[in-house]
Design a protein around this motif. Sequence first.
Motif, PDB file in Angstrom:
ATOM      1  N   MET A   1       0.829  -1.199   0.000  1.00 20.37           N
ATOM      2  CA  MET A   1       0.000   0.000   0.000  1.00 20.37           C
ATOM      3  C   MET A   1       0.861   1.245   0.000  1.00 20.37           C
ATOM      4  O   MET A   1       0.731   2.119  -0.848  1.00 20.37           O
ATOM      5  N   MET A   2       1.803   1.331   0.980  1.00 18.58           N
ATOM      6  CA  MET A   2       2.704   2.463   1.079  1.00 18.58           C
ATOM      7  C   MET A   2       4.109   1.927   1.153  1.00 18.58           C
ATOM      8  O   MET A   2       4.405   1.058   1.970  1.00 18.58           O
ATOM      9  N   ASP A   3       4.987   2.452   0.335  1.00 22.34           N
ATOM     10  CA  ASP A   3       6.315   1.868   0.196  1.00 22.34           C
ATOM     11  C   ASP A   3       7.134   1.981   1.467  1.00 22.34           C
ATOM     12  O   ASP A   3       7.824   1.065   1.854  1.00 22.34           O
ATOM     13  N   SER A   4       7.088   3.130   2.144  1.00 24.12           N
ATOM     14  CA  SER A   4       7.952   3.334   3.307  1.00 24.12           C
ATOM     15  C   SER A   4       7.145   3.763   4.526  1.00 24.12           C
ATOM     16  O   SER A   4       7.542   4.635   5.272  1.00 24.12           O
ATOM     17  N   ALA A   5       5.950   3.183   4.691  1.00 26.91           N
ATOM     18  CA  ALA A   5       5.097   3.579   5.806  1.00 26.91           C
ATOM     19  C   ALA A   5       5.725   3.172   7.129  1.00 26.91           C
ATOM     20  O   ALA A   5       6.167   2.046   7.289  1.00 26.91           O
ATOM     21  N   PRO A   6       5.762   4.074   8.112  1.00 25.38           N
ATOM     22  CA  PRO A   6       6.357   3.727   9.396  1.00 25.38           C
ATOM     23  C   PRO A   6       5.461   2.890  10.265  1.00 25.38           C
ATOM     24  O   PRO A   6       5.892   2.393  11.285  1.00 25.38           O
ATOM     25  N   ILE A   7       4.180   2.756   9.903  1.00 30.90           N
ATOM     26  CA  ILE A   7       3.269   1.936  10.679  1.00 30.90           C
ATOM     27  C   ILE A   7       2.655   0.897   9.771  1.00 30.90           C
ATOM     28  O   ILE A   7       2.452   1.116   8.577  1.00 30.90           O
ATOM     29  N   ASP A 162      -7.682  19.718  -1.113  1.00 34.79           N
ATOM     30  CA  ASP A 162      -6.375  19.066  -1.041  1.00 34.79           C
ATOM     31  C   ASP A 162      -5.304  19.880  -1.763  1.00 34.79           C
ATOM     32  O   ASP A 162      -4.418  19.328  -2.394  1.00 34.79           O
ATOM     33  N   GLU A 163      -5.385  21.189  -1.682  1.00 33.78           N
ATOM     34  CA  GLU A 163      -4.386  22.046  -2.302  1.00 33.78           C
ATOM     35  C   GLU A 163      -3.424  22.552  -1.229  1.00 33.78           C
ATOM     36  O   GLU A 163      -3.829  23.184  -0.252  1.00 33.78           O
ATOM     37  N   HIS A 164      -2.138  22.255  -1.417  1.00 40.99           N
ATOM     38  CA  HIS A 164      -1.111  22.631  -0.444  1.00 40.99           C
ATOM     39  C   HIS A 164      -0.208  23.705  -1.036  1.00 40.99           C
ATOM     40  O   HIS A 164       0.068  23.704  -2.248  1.00 40.99           O
ATOM     41  N   ASN A 165       0.287  24.591  -0.173  1.00 39.90           N
ATOM     42  CA  ASN A 165       1.191  25.651  -0.593  1.00 39.90           C
ATOM     43  C   ASN A 165       2.631  25.383  -0.148  1.00 39.90           C
ATOM     44  O   ASN A 165       3.405  26.314   0.066  1.00 39.90           O
ATOM     45  N   HIS A 166       2.966  24.135   0.040  1.00 35.82           N
ATOM     46  CA  HIS A 166       4.308  23.763   0.494  1.00 35.82           C
ATOM     47  C   HIS A 166       4.697  22.457  -0.184  1.00 35.82           C
ATOM     48  O   HIS A 166       3.867  21.756  -0.781  1.00 35.82           O
ATOM     49  N   LYS A 167       5.963  22.121  -0.086  1.00 38.69           N
ATOM     50  CA  LYS A 167       6.466  20.891  -0.689  1.00 38.69           C
ATOM     51  C   LYS A 167       6.044  19.679   0.139  1.00 38.69           C
ATOM     52  O   LYS A 167       5.921  19.750   1.360  1.00 38.69           O
ATOM     53  N   MET A 168       5.856  18.562  -0.542  1.00 39.06           N
ATOM     54  CA  MET A 168       5.528  17.317   0.130  1.00 39.06           C
ATOM     55  C   MET A 168       6.816  16.656   0.672  1.00 39.06           C
ATOM     56  O   MET A 168       7.907  16.819   0.114  1.00 39.06           O
ATOM     57  N   ILE A 169       6.666  15.912   1.746  1.00 30.90           N
ATOM     58  CA  ILE A 169       7.804  15.248   2.368  1.00 30.90           C
ATOM     59  C   ILE A 169       8.165  14.010   1.562  1.00 30.90           C
ATOM     60  O   ILE A 169       7.284  13.208   1.215  1.00 30.90           O
ATOM     61  N   PRO A 170       9.459  13.821   1.238  1.00 33.17           N
ATOM     62  CA  PRO A 170       9.847  12.630   0.464  1.00 33.17           C
ATOM     63  C   PRO A 170       9.654  11.350   1.271  1.00 33.17           C
ATOM     64  O   PRO A 170       9.602  11.375   2.499  1.00 33.17           O
ATOM     65  N   PRO A 171       9.557  10.203   0.578  1.00 34.22           N
ATOM     66  CA  PRO A 171       9.312   8.929   1.289  1.00 34.22           C
ATOM     67  C   PRO A 171      10.349   8.600   2.347  1.00 34.22           C
ATOM     68  O   PRO A 171      10.025   8.006   3.381  1.00 34.22           O
ATOM     69  N   SER A 172      11.613   8.956   2.135  1.00 30.06           N
ATOM     70  CA  SER A 172      12.661   8.608   3.103  1.00 30.06           C
ATOM     71  C   SER A 172      12.505   9.334   4.423  1.00 30.06           C
ATOM     72  O   SER A 172      13.049   8.887   5.450  1.00 30.06           O
ATOM     73  N   SER A 173      11.778  10.461   4.463  1.00 29.53           N
ATOM     74  CA  SER A 173      11.638  11.252   5.691  1.00 29.53           C
ATOM     75  C   SER A 173      10.243  11.173   6.286  1.00 29.53           C
ATOM     76  O   SER A 173       9.964  11.850   7.281  1.00 29.53           O
TER      77      SER A 173
END
Length: 774
Positions: A1-7, A162-173
């Motif tokens: 489902m999610m490649d790097s999900a922490p949970i 769902d419109e954001h005014n900032h960058k999305m966090i990469p999968p590694s972080s």
Amino acid sequence: MMDSAPITMDEVVDAANEQKTGETGTETAMDVDIQETTVQREIDDEIKIIPSNEETWMNLRFDTKDHGLLWYKCYAHDKGFSVRETGGVKRTSNNKPCEVVRYFGGRCNKEGWRKGSTNNPANDDQQPRSRIRKEDRWDCKAVIRFQLEDSSQKYYISSWLDEHNHKMIPPSSRQFMRSNRTMNEVQKFLIDMYHKAGISIQSSFQALCLAAGGRENVGFTQMDHKNYIGTKRQKTMKFGEATMIYHHFKSEASMDPAFFYEIQVDINEEIASIFWADGCMRMDYFYFGDTISFDTTYRTNKNARPLALFVGFNNYRETCVFGAALLYDETSATFDWLFKQFLICMNGKEPGAVFTDQAAAIAAGIRTALPHTYHGLCTFHITMNAKSNGLWWSPFLEELSFLMYDLETEDEFDYYWKKMLENCFNEEEEEEGKKLTSKIEAWLQNLHKVRSKWSSAWLKDHFACGMRSSQLSESCNSHLRKYLQSKLTLWEFFIQFNNLLEAKRHKELRSDYEALNTIPYLVFTNSEVLQQFVTKYTQNIFGNMQDEYSKSIKYHIRPNNSKDIDGMFAYELHKLDQQRNPIDKRIVMVDFVERKLICSCKMFEKCGWLCRHVLRAIDHLGYGGHPEILNIHTRYILKRWTYDAKSGDFTLPAVQDTAERVYCSRVKQLTGSMNLLATRTCMDDDIYKMLEEGMQALKIRDESMMPAMKFGQPSTSTEAELNPASSESEPHWAKALKVRTDPFKSRTRRKNRIEIIRERRRQTKLQERAAEGK
């Protein structure tokens, strides 16, 4: 489902079930198992919904508020932003109160501005903030709102931006995003277990990372780990240290009916001092309480209270603890109370001898509470006190050691004491530090007054297990520092102290095991005397006897041609390699009829095993016409040093099997059995699958028969038992723990000898330069 999900999905469902159980109290673990597959399939499908396609997400329905929030958090994690939950509203459209939550939602964590932010265009206040914080909000407008549908009683998405005014966090972080950092119950259980075992936060977190396959898979950070422990510590101390101590001792007494504790309360109803001893301590004292060492140590708890320990030797000559106390101060009144409570705990049985340091308060307490006990002073502390008072040169220390260990009569002590003063304090000696100053003279006079407490001329009449100092307590203190730290709260202190006791008792069990499977190595195989002790004395004690036997060879024996009124013959023993005056001479008295042996050194009376002089006399007489003397009488096999030392009439009160005790016993037994079974079966695929299927079937059957209960708690526990403050029948017997100032905060470190010498040299050079300048 999610490649790097922490949970994982299991953790999501467990968290939802936990919160749902807290609200309703009716959800069971079996219900979660039934719903798990459905919830996971729904979120796997729904997470792919595109917000711009309004027709798609408008058809979504969620059974509970938690389901909806977790779905949005999983979506946010997959996209790369964190979520802040907005409060649930329990009001209808007409603003009337209702029982269920009708409106709730979630926002991007960067929504709005922080108060006083300089980046906010509408902020006119340019005053600097008292706390400087990094800017983490950009007035993001992303938001989602849920509303309860009256017809189906399910929640649907009423609006979604769902419109954001900032960058999305990469999968590694994405592992650091706050909204998705959670702990499941298994992780909490492991953290609690590691913490009770005394493992540091860093080490326990690293263990969890290794088990999860990396830090990104744990589901929380090391700071979350630390905050969890801190929060639980605060909850533990929520009702105060006094209540916590009381219920801790009450719990110990319910598990161990022989558990004894007494608490000293001052006039303000605050706890001053605490004494406790469990059933094993009391049993050990019954068998081995003839000699004890008493000492106090600091910095073992957050309150900087002195920890007082009563310790002694068991039959293996290993350290065993007879009792412990946390004291408020070290005054004579406190020690008097402590020794009296110790005597009450041990049914009035006084120890034969007790060794302490030179503290006057301890001596006064022993003199009052233990009048029939011999009080010995630690020879090591006397030597250290001599050095601190300026008596640090070798000739004096050698003379002092001779007075401590090598004298047999009081007349000898008086003679060699005067000789020591003449040899070590010559008035013509001009070297600094070797003059008999007023300070040194006062210390020597005080030492001479208590000579009966440290010289062998008086100690020979008292059984002391070979103990001459409180080094046994010092050794125990060094072991304590591996478990106890100054930052521990009292709750953590008691847990770690019990771990210490468990380690010591485990070591004793190991010694019992080795005693059943091995016998000491016999060096002198032809000795009939040692052969009578090798199977009876423990290995350490037999080692001492064998060492004495090896030294007996250096002695020459001759009859004294004298016979006293009791029919005992005297024999003189001289050492062949005499190096010192007086001549190393001993007198051994022998009664051939009763096989009675008495040596002038009285080692058996002091230590409990025969000395080298008696062993030399036995060999000489046994092979010289008196073979009956080779058969050692049973009076010279002291039971407290044998393998059967704990065989006697002492019995502890019967333990009642309470619900909590039965629960703890079952958990320990099943945990060990399941670990062993898992280790054996996981190597084979077929057996592993068979075991897994059987456990799943057993889990479903048992959970359908058992009531819901919290993780790690027995179902028979009531709220009053789990929450000490909820029981109204328990009185508040003390307000709080009496505050004690830390004695180390204002105390400067004592300089060692090298630093003192360097300081003296520096002062001398300054004086010389000053003289040259004049």
